[in-house]
Each structure stands twice: as C-alpha cells, then as structure tokens.
Design a protein around this motif. Structure first.
Motif, PDB file in Angstrom:
ATOM      1  N   LEU A   1       0.908  -1.166   0.091  1.00 54.60           N
ATOM      2  CA  LEU A   1      -0.123   0.153   0.082  1.00 54.60           C
ATOM      3  C   LEU A   1       0.779   1.221   0.055  1.00 54.60           C
ATOM      4  CD1 LEU A   1      -2.649  -1.040   2.615  1.00 54.60           C
ATOM      5  CD2 LEU A   1      -3.016  -1.466   0.322  1.00 54.60           C
ATOM      6  N   PRO A   2       0.672   2.212  -0.862  1.00 57.23           N
ATOM      7  CA  PRO A   2       1.407   3.416  -1.033  1.00 57.23           C
ATOM      8  C   PRO A   2       1.066   4.265   0.334  1.00 57.23           C
ATOM      9  CG  PRO A   2      -0.233   3.294  -2.604  1.00 57.23           C
ATOM     10  CD  PRO A   2      -0.093   2.246  -1.991  1.00 57.23           C
ATOM     11  N   ASN A   3       2.101   4.706   0.934  1.00 58.73           N
ATOM     12  CA  ASN A   3       1.990   5.463   2.250  1.00 58.73           C
ATOM     13  C   ASN A   3       0.830   6.916   1.854  1.00 58.73           C
ATOM     14  OD1 ASN A   3       2.947   3.576   3.708  1.00 58.73           O
ATOM     15  ND2 ASN A   3       5.106   4.451   3.701  1.00 58.73           N
ATOM     16  N   GLY A   4       1.095   7.334   0.689  1.00 65.89           N
ATOM     17  CA  GLY A   4       0.272   8.612   0.459  1.00 65.89           C
ATOM     18  C   GLY A   4      -0.909   8.725   0.584  1.00 65.89           C
ATOM     19  N   LYS A   5      -1.649   7.513   0.106  1.00 66.38           N
ATOM     20  CA  LYS A   5      -3.099   7.347   0.333  1.00 66.38           C
ATOM     21  C   LYS A   5      -3.244   6.462   1.538  1.00 66.38           C
ATOM     22  CE  LYS A   5      -3.930   6.776  -4.620  1.00 66.38           C
ATOM     23  NZ  LYS A   5      -4.447   5.772  -5.740  1.00 66.38           N
ATOM     24  N   LEU A   6      -2.607   5.765   2.143  1.00 65.85           N
ATOM     25  CA  LEU A   6      -2.661   5.123   3.449  1.00 65.85           C
ATOM     26  C   LEU A   6      -2.973   6.105   4.502  1.00 65.85           C
ATOM     27  CD1 LEU A   6      -3.115   2.348   4.681  1.00 65.85           C
ATOM     28  CD2 LEU A   6      -0.647   2.355   5.152  1.00 65.85           C
ATOM     29  N   SER A   7      -1.951   7.012   4.406  1.00 63.52           N
ATOM     30  CA  SER A   7      -2.149   8.040   5.607  1.00 63.52           C
ATOM     31  C   SER A   7      -3.386   9.233   5.628  1.00 63.52           C
ATOM     32  CB  SER A   7      -0.650   8.928   5.625  1.00 63.52           C
ATOM     33  OG  SER A   7      -0.654   9.662   4.491  1.00 63.52           O
TER      34      SER A   7
END
Length: 273
Positions: free
Chosen positions: A155-161
C-alpha cells in the motif's frame, strides 16, 4: 625580475586570501564538530521517543546533508565566492525534483507521518484501502500487509495516511457479534440460554464487569427472528472462538429443538374452474 614578480604576487594572494581561507577552514572544522554533536543529540531524542529505526536513519541522513550543504555555502562565502547563484541553482534543482517526484514525495510524507504518529505497528492486524491483513513492514514509501490467505499487499503511504484505518490489534481485546436466526415459532429464551451456556463454558471469553457476554434480539426479519451474540476476547483467542460458536452453536440449537430457518417461498397454484 620575473621570479620576483611572481613571488610578490604570491605574497599578495597570501595576504589577501590567506585569512579568508583560514577562516573558511576553521568554519568547516567547527561546523562539522557542531553538526556531529547536533546529530548525536537528535539521535538520542528519537531513541527516547521510540521512533522506528528506518525513520531515524532517514531523518538523520536528511539532517546531515542539509547541514553540510549550508556549511559548504557558508565556507565558500567566507572565502569570497559568490553564493547567491549557487543557492539559486540548488533551489531550482529542488523545485524541479519536487515536481518530477510529486507522487513519491506524497508517499514519503505519508510514510514519515505514519512512522511518527504510529497508527499501527508491525504485527498489527488492520483494515485499510479495502484490504485486511497483518502489517509485515513499514517503510518510508509504502507499507506491506500479509492477508489471511498469505498474499503480500503493498500500500502506498500517501493514500494510506489520508484514509481510514481500522486497527484490530491496538486494544488487545475485541468484541464479536454473531447473528443466529431462528423461526418465529422457536423459543427465544431457550435459544439465548443454549448459546450463553456454550459461551460461558469457554475460559477464553472475557467475563469482566461491563464485558459479560450477552445475546439480544436485533431484528424481526422476513423469515426469522435474529439474535446477536456479543462477547469479548483477546485478539489471540478471537477467531478460534468466533468459528467455534458458529459451528457448535448450530449443533446445540438443533439438539435443543430450535428451528433454524432458511429463505424459502410458498407458491400457490390457482387453477381456473
């Protein structure tokens, strides 16, 4: 005469630039020493704050090179080299790099945010971005989950955060809600007593005040009366109890004579006389 001329020129250069060069060398030595002390202080602070190792290394490297660039600019300026254009080049390069790496920078910022705020840690079971899984790795750019089926999800952290995250492991215990549907002719009290007897036989079920197991009627559906079993358990015991209550619950209800209906439809055929 020519030799004397060059000797004079050398003396002139030493007199004019010698102090500046010495000052630049002193600035470099003292600045490097200050940077080293500062990095040690920051590292101790992050260790006390229990920062992730990967975040510690990244932030320390970022701080080190940022301070080194500043120190180089200051030293060059002390010698007399014009640093305005140098700073402008660095700024322009930084802007171009930022525009080219917008997505990666967003993931980087999200990774830093996740590692600092710690909404989850390695080993936690979470639900995010439509995926349920156990956190295997948290890096600056992405987070890796292992699903129940042992698939690796990145999971990319940009969207996850910036998305909703459900952490099932953070509190140590969970409450379950299992629905049992019985026919309208069945005895509700018998159903409740039968299931709660099964639940109370399990030592893993939490019986603390305010967390005792219960069974309540939640819906009068089209073909069944639905009762919901609510109980608390540790995360390590949760799924074992969940599956056991579904299977054993059905067996005991049928043995007690409680009818478990299934969707059905009555068809009436009317013949013309």
């Amino acid at each position: 005469m020519k030799v004397q001329h060059w000797i004079d020129k050398g003396y002139e250069l030493i007199i004019n630039f010698g102090p500046k060069v010495l000052a630049a060398i002193l600035i470099w030595i003292i600045g490097s020493w200050v940077i080293k002390l500062l990095l040690k202080g920051v590292e101790k602070g992050m260790q006390k704050g229990n920062y992730e190792i990967s975040l510690q290394k990244f932030l320390l490297n970022l701080l080190y090179w940022s301070l080194k660039v500043v120190l180089i600019v200051v030293a060059l300026g002390t010698i007399g080299i014009e640093t305005t254009s140098f700073a402008a080049i660095i700024a322009a390069a930084g802007l171009a790099l930022g525009l080219a790496l917008q997505g990666s920078l967003a993931n980087f910022a999200g990774g830093v945010l996740i590692l600092i705020t710690k909404p989850f840690k390695i080993g936690d079971f979470i639900s995010a971005q439509g995926v349920d899984g156990t956190v295997k790795e948290i890096s600056i750019i992405n987070t890796k989950l292992l699903t129940v089926g042992n698939q690796l999800v990145i999971l990319p952290n940009g969207k996850l955060s910036n998305d909703n995250i459900t952490n099932y492991s953070s509190e140590g215990i969970r409450r379950d809600a299992i629905t049992f549907g019985i026919s309208y002719d069945s005895d509700i009290k018998l159903t409740r007593d039968t299931i709660l007897e099964l639940v109370n036989e399990q030592p893993e079920v939490i019986q603390d005040e305010g967390k005792q197991p219960m069974m309540v009627v939640t819906e009068l559906a089209d073909s069944s009366v639905n009762l919901s079993l609510r109980f608390w358990a540790k995360n390590s015991d949760f799924w074992g109890l969940h599956w056991k209550f579904i299977e054993e619950g059905k067996i005991r209800l049928e043995a007690a004579g409680v009818e478990l209906p299934f969707p059905q439809r009555d068809v009436h055929i009317i013949k013309d006389s």
